[in-house]
Design a protein around this motif. Structure first.
Motif, PDB file in Angstrom:
ATOM      1  N   LEU A  88      -9.579 -50.214 -15.274  1.00  0.00           N
ATOM      2  CA  LEU A  88      -9.019 -50.421 -13.942  1.00  0.00           C
ATOM      3  C   LEU A  88      -8.877 -51.915 -13.676  1.00  0.00           C
ATOM      4  O   LEU A  88      -9.834 -52.679 -13.856  1.00  0.00           O
ATOM      5  CB  LEU A  88      -9.913 -49.807 -12.868  1.00  0.00           C
ATOM      6  CG  LEU A  88      -9.828 -48.290 -12.626  1.00  0.00           C
ATOM      7  CD1 LEU A  88     -10.774 -47.917 -11.500  1.00  0.00           C
ATOM      8  CD2 LEU A  88      -8.404 -47.860 -12.308  1.00  0.00           C
ATOM      9  N   THR A  90      -7.664 -54.645 -10.673  1.00  0.00           N
ATOM     10  CA  THR A  90      -7.267 -54.836  -9.280  1.00  0.00           C
ATOM     11  C   THR A  90      -6.303 -56.015  -9.199  1.00  0.00           C
ATOM     12  O   THR A  90      -6.527 -57.064  -9.805  1.00  0.00           O
ATOM     13  CB  THR A  90      -8.485 -55.093  -8.382  1.00  0.00           C
ATOM     14  OG1 THR A  90      -9.256 -56.166  -8.925  1.00  0.00           O
ATOM     15  CG2 THR A  90      -9.359 -53.862  -8.299  1.00  0.00           C
ATOM     16  N   THR A 140      -3.937 -51.505  -7.499  1.00  0.00           N
ATOM     17  CA  THR A 140      -4.781 -51.076  -8.622  1.00  0.00           C
ATOM     18  C   THR A 140      -3.931 -50.446  -9.718  1.00  0.00           C
ATOM     19  O   THR A 140      -3.063 -49.624  -9.443  1.00  0.00           O
ATOM     20  CB  THR A 140      -5.845 -50.060  -8.165  1.00  0.00           C
ATOM     21  OG1 THR A 140      -6.523 -50.555  -7.008  1.00  0.00           O
ATOM     22  CG2 THR A 140      -6.863 -49.822  -9.276  1.00  0.00           C
TER      23      THR A 140
END
Length: 507
Positions: A88, A90, A140
């Protein structure tokens, strides 16, 4: 023309230009001398080091590295592994591209997929463990991998992590590099091939408070003497590199400052083993001939003659300061008698003709001339083919070379110095070297996270690719030697050798 004559003429030609230096500095405009003219200004398709210097002002990345080689956020604000196959990232809010479009998670997904799938992409080999990227929310992105890949985030600190404007990229197609649109501190103004690349400050840059320069002009000047003369006269405020034999002269100039740091990469000789018809030579087809050629070279002597002993002789792509440096792989001593014996054992009639392509700048031509004299004693007849740098890269890609004296600026993770050049599928494997066992070891090293085990994989890979197959000859690790005016402040040397504009200003 001797070096002294060249230097005198260069100083004379540039005397008038020096008069304009002070106004340029006061206006916070900087002129940066590059060693070569960059290739295409498309981060997906580019491969030159000097191009990376221009991209540092033009195209921000998801992540960057600092002077301690730590990964730091740039267009991303952070990352988190959900599991070994899911990352992930951001995305920073409020970022704009130079065309005014906002940068969003969709922009990141678009750029990563472009790097991965575009025909001719040199980024594919850097991120090909990625199976896809998806938008989780506007800030994201989730990246999925087919297998664990230890250096993946590190790859996003260079061109594979550069985010381009989807609208501009779609409109321009393969011509995007003629007028690139990114999200860096400067936007593109113009390019005149072999003459200049001009960028100007982007007022909506997300980190505008650290940008004090209004205009940056990159000037390719292949001749080291002329480049230095421009710096001394004030026609340049900063040069990408100063040659080691000029260091004492620059240090005596109170108006100049020098920064010296270890480089992450190497200088070496790429050998055409399987890239088309020009691989069908004794050098290309017989590892004993390649071993003989290497044994005829004295790295330390070349380093002393050409570079004042400033560089570090090597036999591998990873410098000694890196934890993945294999200490068992060291340069072999010059042995002309053994080289001649190897040629006799191979049944090769001497002199063995070999052509070496060399980027057309003075120090590399001198290196080639010294190698030419050394290998002649072992039974080789070396012909030097000096070419403009970007043209030489194009020739290497299409296999139009026998040997190629080429440097790589280097990456913090060893995968960036190895896989793309050595693996069968590596996009910068210009010599088309291929060994299934070497491929397996390189692939395993990408997955392994234990440092000791990963080092052992690289060490075994070097034993096969270098000692058995002799696929390439590594020569030395260079220094980053940057020179600039004392009026310029805020320069921070980073081992990757890039010139970051953040914090630069004139007093």
């Amino acid at each position: 023309m001797t070096a002294m004559i060249r230097k005198t003429l260069a100083m004379g030609f540039l005397a008038l230009a020096a008069l304009s230096a002070a106004p340029a500095a006061q206006a916070q405009n900087i002129r940066i001398g590059l060693r070569e003219d960059p290739d295409i200004l498309d981060p997906t398709l580019a491969r030159t080091f000097v191009g990376r210097i221009v991209f540092a002002g033009l195209c921000d990345k998801l992540f960057d590295i600092n002077d301690k080689l730590e990964i730091v956020p740039q267009l991303a604000t952070g990352y988190r592994w959900e599991d070994p196959l899911s990352l992930l990232i951001t995305i920073r809010q409020g970022v704009k591209f130079h065309d005014g479009d906002p940068m969003t998670a969709e922009s990141v997904v678009y750029s990563l997929n472009r790097h991965l799938t575009m025909q001719g992409s040199f980024r594919r080999g850097e991120i090909n463990s990625m199976t896809g990227a998806e938008v989780v929310d506007p800030q994201t992105v989730r990246i999925r991998l087919r297998e664990p890949f230890a250096p993946f985030v590190s790859q996003l600190t260079d061109r594979a992590g550069m985010i381009v404007s989807p609208r501009a990229a779609e409109a321009a197609g393969r011509n995007f590099g003629n007028r690139p649109v990114c999200a860096g501190p400067m936007r593109f103004v113009e390019r005149v091939a072999q003459d200049r690349i001009v960028l100007e400050r982007f007022p909506d840059y997300w980190d505008a408070g650290r940008i004090h320069l209004n205009r940056v002009t990159y000037l390719p000047i292949p001749d080291n003497t002329v480049r230095l003369a421009n710096l001394q006269s004030g026609s340049l405020e900063l040069v990408q590199t100063i040659e080691p034999d000029d260091l004492r002269q620059v240090n005596r100039n109170p108006r100049l400052r020098v920064s010296v740091s270890d480089e992450l990469g190497y200088q070496g000789i790429t050998i055409n083993i399987g890239n088309g018809a020009r691989a069908q030579t004794p050098m290309g087809q017989n590892p004993r001939v390649r071993e003989a050629f290497e044994l005829a070279i004295d790295r330390a002597a070349i380093n002393q003659v050409v570079y004042e002993g400033q560089y570090t002789p090597t036999a591998q792509a990873v410098p000694p300061s890196n934890p993945f440096h294999a200490r068992s792989i060291q340069p072999e001593a010059r042995n002309v008698a053994r080289a001649r014996q190897l040629l006799a054992e191979a049944g090769i009639r001497t002199p063995v003709p070999v052509e070496m392509t060399v980027p057309n700048n003075p120090d590399l031509r001198q290196v080639a001339e010294v190698i030419q004299a050394m290998v002649r004693e072992a039974g080789f007849e070396l012909r030097i083919n000096a070419m403009e740098f970007a043209s030489s890269l194009q020739a290497a890609t299409r296999g139009d070379f026998e040997t190629y004296l080429l440097a790589w600026s280097g990456r913090a993770d060893p995968d960036g110095n190895t896989w793309t050049f050595i693996h069968t599928q590596g996009p910068q494997n210009d010599g088309k070297y291929s060994n299934p066992e070497v491929d397996r070891l390189l692939n395993e090293a990408r997955v392994e996270t234990d440092t000791a085990k990963r080092l052992a994989l690289y060490e075994r890979m070097w034993q096969i690719s270098l000692r058995q197959d002799r696929h390439r000859i590594y020569l030395w690790h260079r220094k980053n030697i940057v020179g600039h005016s004392t009026r310029l402040t805020g320069f921070v040397p980073v081992p990757d050798g890039l010139i970051r504009l953040q914090g630069l200003r004139f007093n």
